[in-house]
Write an enzyme that holds these catalytic residues in place. Structure first.
Site, PDB file in Angstrom:
ATOM      1  N   ASN A   9      22.357 -27.881 -25.291  1.00 22.25           N
ATOM      2  CA  ASN A   9      21.394 -27.473 -26.373  1.00 22.25           C
ATOM      3  C   ASN A   9      21.691 -28.831 -27.533  1.00 22.25           C
ATOM      4  O   ASN A   9      22.547 -28.796 -27.920  1.00 22.25           O
ATOM      5  CB  ASN A   9      21.643 -26.347 -27.149  1.00 22.25           C
ATOM      6  CG  ASN A   9      20.596 -26.047 -27.986  1.00 22.25           C
ATOM      7  OD1 ASN A   9      19.412 -26.374 -27.738  1.00 22.25           O
ATOM      8  ND2 ASN A   9      20.967 -25.332 -29.172  1.00 22.25           N
TER       9      ASN A   9
ATOM     10  N   ASP B 255      14.769 -32.047 -33.412  1.00 24.70           N
ATOM     11  CA  ASP B 255      15.950 -32.939 -32.838  1.00 24.70           C
ATOM     12  C   ASP B 255      15.314 -34.228 -32.459  1.00 24.70           C
ATOM     13  O   ASP B 255      14.119 -34.600 -32.534  1.00 24.70           O
ATOM     14  CB  ASP B 255      16.362 -32.217 -31.567  1.00 24.70           C
ATOM     15  CG  ASP B 255      17.072 -30.862 -31.823  1.00 24.70           C
ATOM     16  OD1 ASP B 255      17.725 -30.799 -33.185  1.00 24.70           O
ATOM     17  OD2 ASP B 255      17.191 -29.860 -31.178  1.00 24.70           O
TER      18      ASP B 255
ATOM     19  N   SER C  58      11.851 -26.739 -27.202  1.00 23.97           N
ATOM     20  CA  SER C  58      11.167 -25.605 -27.572  1.00 23.97           C
ATOM     21  C   SER C  58       9.746 -25.765 -28.408  1.00 23.97           C
ATOM     22  O   SER C  58       9.572 -26.615 -29.115  1.00 23.97           O
ATOM     23  CB  SER C  58      12.231 -24.983 -28.808  1.00 23.97           C
ATOM     24  OG  SER C  58      13.610 -24.750 -28.200  1.00 23.97           O
TER      25      SER C  58
ATOM     26  N   THR D 102      14.854 -11.715 -33.343  1.00 18.87           N
ATOM     27  CA  THR D 102      15.950 -11.631 -32.609  1.00 18.87           C
ATOM     28  C   THR D 102      17.088 -12.118 -33.651  1.00 18.87           C
ATOM     29  O   THR D 102      17.140 -13.038 -34.585  1.00 18.87           O
ATOM     30  CB  THR D 102      16.309 -12.718 -31.480  1.00 18.87           C
ATOM     31  OG1 THR D 102      17.721 -12.769 -31.161  1.00 18.87           O
ATOM     32  CG2 THR D 102      15.900 -13.891 -31.656  1.00 18.87           C
TER      33      THR D 102
ATOM     34  N   THR E 197      20.126 -13.601 -33.238  1.00 21.91           N
ATOM     35  CA  THR E 197      20.568 -14.900 -32.917  1.00 21.91           C
ATOM     36  C   THR E 197      19.968 -15.972 -33.450  1.00 21.91           C
ATOM     37  O   THR E 197      20.475 -17.055 -33.322  1.00 21.91           O
ATOM     38  CB  THR E 197      20.866 -15.095 -31.386  1.00 21.91           C
ATOM     39  OG1 THR E 197      19.703 -15.153 -30.753  1.00 21.91           O
ATOM     40  CG2 THR E 197      21.674 -13.759 -30.812  1.00 21.91           C
TER      41      THR E 197
ATOM     42  N   GLY F  57      14.595 -12.281 -28.082  1.00 23.06           N
ATOM     43  CA  GLY F  57      14.618 -10.907 -27.894  1.00 23.06           C
ATOM     44  C   GLY F  57      14.474 -10.296 -26.498  1.00 23.06           C
ATOM     45  O   GLY F  57      13.876  -9.122 -26.665  1.00 23.06           O
TER      46      GLY F  57
ATOM     47  N   MET G 190       2.099  19.175 -27.565  1.00 26.66           N
ATOM     48  CA  MET G 190       1.939  18.378 -28.768  1.00 26.66           C
ATOM     49  C   MET G 190       3.315  18.219 -29.338  1.00 26.66           C
ATOM     50  O   MET G 190       3.712  19.144 -29.688  1.00 26.66           O
ATOM     51  CB  MET G 190       0.749  19.191 -29.679  1.00 26.66           C
ATOM     52  CG  MET G 190      -0.326  19.968 -28.922  1.00 26.66           C
ATOM     53  SD  MET G 190      -1.326  18.948 -28.127  1.00 26.66           S
ATOM     54  CE  MET G 190      -2.217  18.094 -29.019  1.00 26.66           C
TER      55      MET G 190
ATOM     56  N   CYS H  94     -10.088  11.373 -31.589  1.00 28.36           N
ATOM     57  CA  CYS H  94      -8.849  11.671 -31.228  1.00 28.36           C
ATOM     58  C   CYS H  94      -8.649  12.434 -29.870  1.00 28.36           C
ATOM     59  O   CYS H  94      -7.745  12.309 -28.960  1.00 28.36           O
ATOM     60  CB  CYS H  94      -7.970  12.426 -31.987  1.00 28.36           C
ATOM     61  SG  CYS H  94      -8.302  11.416 -33.787  1.00 28.36           S
TER      62      CYS H  94
END
Length: 516
Positions: free
Chosen positions: A68, A88, A107, A133, A135, A169, A279, A435
């Site tokens: 990476n 980058d 990316s 996510t 990270t 994620g 229900m 509904c």
């Protein structure tokens, strides 16, 4: 310029040293205490040593190692490629530094970025961030499966083939849905990029094995829509009585997570057509209830601070079993809270059917015409062709069934688009009738899963023809007398169906196929 070297700090980013603190905060505090010079240290030797060890392992298994960002490290260890971010080094510069056969990924989070990357010679695209996510904190946008699909559609039409993985994620609970819903007409994902789901696993081997298993098969809820036929309407009309009979005989369970205003009426409607309602707004009950093979209705009419978490638990349980889930985004555009709920529910689960009025469907699609006053759709701003197109496009994007309700209903599986003109105006004057239609369609999806569009159409026609019969009764003077008459007529049709009598349906359907 001479640096003041009296107090010179060399950073150490290791967790043992930082003890969970942010490096920048530590440095800033040191500066406040009189620090005069700072060196930010990243040891190339450590990077290369670790990368070399990893490369030795990957070569043993015949797997490429992608580094990476750091082209220099990739060159130093002889890695097979690099992955670059938008900020980058350029692909062209990286090509000059890397061996001729090196892999370069990049990316992308938009169609423009993807097209540019393909034009510049990227070998694969890392598409995302799909879901939030922990990270990756610096995400420009969360694109979901809809954004992923849009990118794949665009690059699939380009002259040069390129690989693709979704990232962000992705875990064992959503990987199949990501691959299924991201599939574009011209291109699908080649794979998924996973971080914490494997790295944080107690048994990475077991988790990786499970990922490979799930990636190779369709999710249990997947159904590929049939292509339109020249005689589509006639074929559907021939099948509707058969599907109605099948539903009545199977007596399917429908789990209603429905607003409290409509709960009693929806339960009575389900009983009247021969289904079995329960229900329950409690998501923890869903895994047990899903074992019955029935359907789930998510109706967010009575939204609370706890509702979404319960909806998500239930949706996951029914998705895992391949049981149908109906989503009724009641009042989707009425408040910011509801808009946020729509986004979260659409990101975290698969819905076999999304049913709503024009305003609700537009909000789910992402081109809301503005705030709703409440559960009503408000004045229509789309013509009939635009409604049909919206219905088809949302169904195509989500790979499911979409029903846009109104004076004319529009139903689509992404390929076929059907307009239905049945029903009565009293349906729009009684709270809960819309509904209850969600409950009805759930019953039919549970009973007939091979053609979801046909299942929903059958339930819709049963319900709306019954409403016409009810409104025609001499004693029905308005909405108040209409409701019990509707329940009676649903029961009358059910009894006729059990006797093999299809006269309730003969010549009554007002449907046509729409060509877009």
């Amino acid at each position: 310029m001479f640096a003041n070297l009296s107090l010179y700090l060399v950073t150490d980013p290791t967790p043992e040293i930082l003890k969970g603190r942010d490096l920048c905060i530590v440095v800033e505090e040191a500066l406040k205490g009189g620090l005069q010079t700072l060196m930010y240290e990243i040891k190339m030797r450590v990077l290369i040593e670790t990368a070399s060890k990893l490369h030795a392992i990957t070569k043993t298994h015949g797997v490429p190692l992608i580094i990476n960002d750091r082209v220099d490290v990739a060159v130093a260890v002889g890695a097979e490629g690099v992955h670059l971010g938008q900020d980058d080094m350029t692909i062209d510069t990286a090509r000059k530094l890397l061996p001729d056969n090196a892999i370069i990924g990049i990316s992308v989070s938009s169609v423009d970025e993807a097209r540019k990357a393909v034009d510049q010679g990227a070998d694969y695209l890392g598409i995302g961030t799909v879901f939030p996510t922990p990270t990756k904190k610096d995400t420009k946008s969360i694109i979901g499966t809809a954004g992923t699909k849009e990118i794949l559609e665009a690059v699939g039409e380009m002259s040069r083939a390129v690989g693709s993985v979704a990232i962000g994620g992705i875990n064992l609970g959503n990987v199949q849905r990501v691959i299924f819903q991201s599939q574009a007409i011209s291109k699908g994902l080649d794979g998924v990029a996973v971080v914490s789901a494997i790295m944080a696993a107690d048994d990475p081997k077991e988790v990786a094995t499970e990922f490979n298993k799930l990636i190779s098969i369709l999710p249990p809820f997947a159904a590929i829509p049939a292509p339109p036929r020249p005689n589509e309407v006639s074929a559907l009309l021939n099948d509707v009585p058969l599907v109605v009979r099948k539903m009545v005989k199977e007596h399917p369970l429908v789990h209603n997570m429905i607003n409290f205003v409509a709960a009693n009426f929806a339960a009575n409607v389900a009983l009247a057509i021969g289904a079995s309602p329960i229900m329950s707004p409690y998501g923890d009950e869903a895994p047990d209830l899903a074992l019955n093979g029935g359907a789930l209705l998510i109706n967010m009419g009575s939204l609370t601070s706890e509702s979404v978490s319960h909806y998500l638990k239930a949706t996951r349980a029914y998705n895992e079993g391949g049981n149908p889930v109906v989503y009724d985004p009641v009042g989707a555009a009425a408040t910011q809270v509801r808009r946020a709920a729509v986004k979260q529910l659409m990101a975290d689960g698969y819905f076999d059917l999304i049913k709503g009025n024009e305003g609700e469907i537009r909000e789910v699609f992402g081109n809301s015409a503005g705030r709703q006053r409440g559960v009503d759709s408000g004045p229509s701003t789309l013509n009939n062709r635009e409604k049909a197109t919206l219905t088809r496009d949302l169904a195509r994007r989500e790979r499911n069934i979409v029903l846009l309700t109104g004076p004319v209903d529009y139903l689509s599986d992404g390929n076929r688009v059907i307009a239905i003109g049945n029903g009565h105006s009293f349906l729009g004057q009684v709270t809960g009738t819309g509904c209850a239609l969600g409950t009805v369609t759930g019953c039919f999806l549970a009973a007939h899963r091979s053609d979801k569009l046909l299942a929903v159409l059958s339930g819709l026609l049963l319900y709306e023809i019954a409403s016409e019969n009810a409104a025609a009764k001499d004693y029905v003077r308005g909405p108040g007398s209409f409701v019990p008459a509707l329940l009676d007529e649903l029961c009358v049709i059910r009894e006729a169906v059990l006797k093999g009598d299809d006269s309730w349906f003969s010549g009554r359907a007002k449907i046509q196929q729409i060509t877009l």
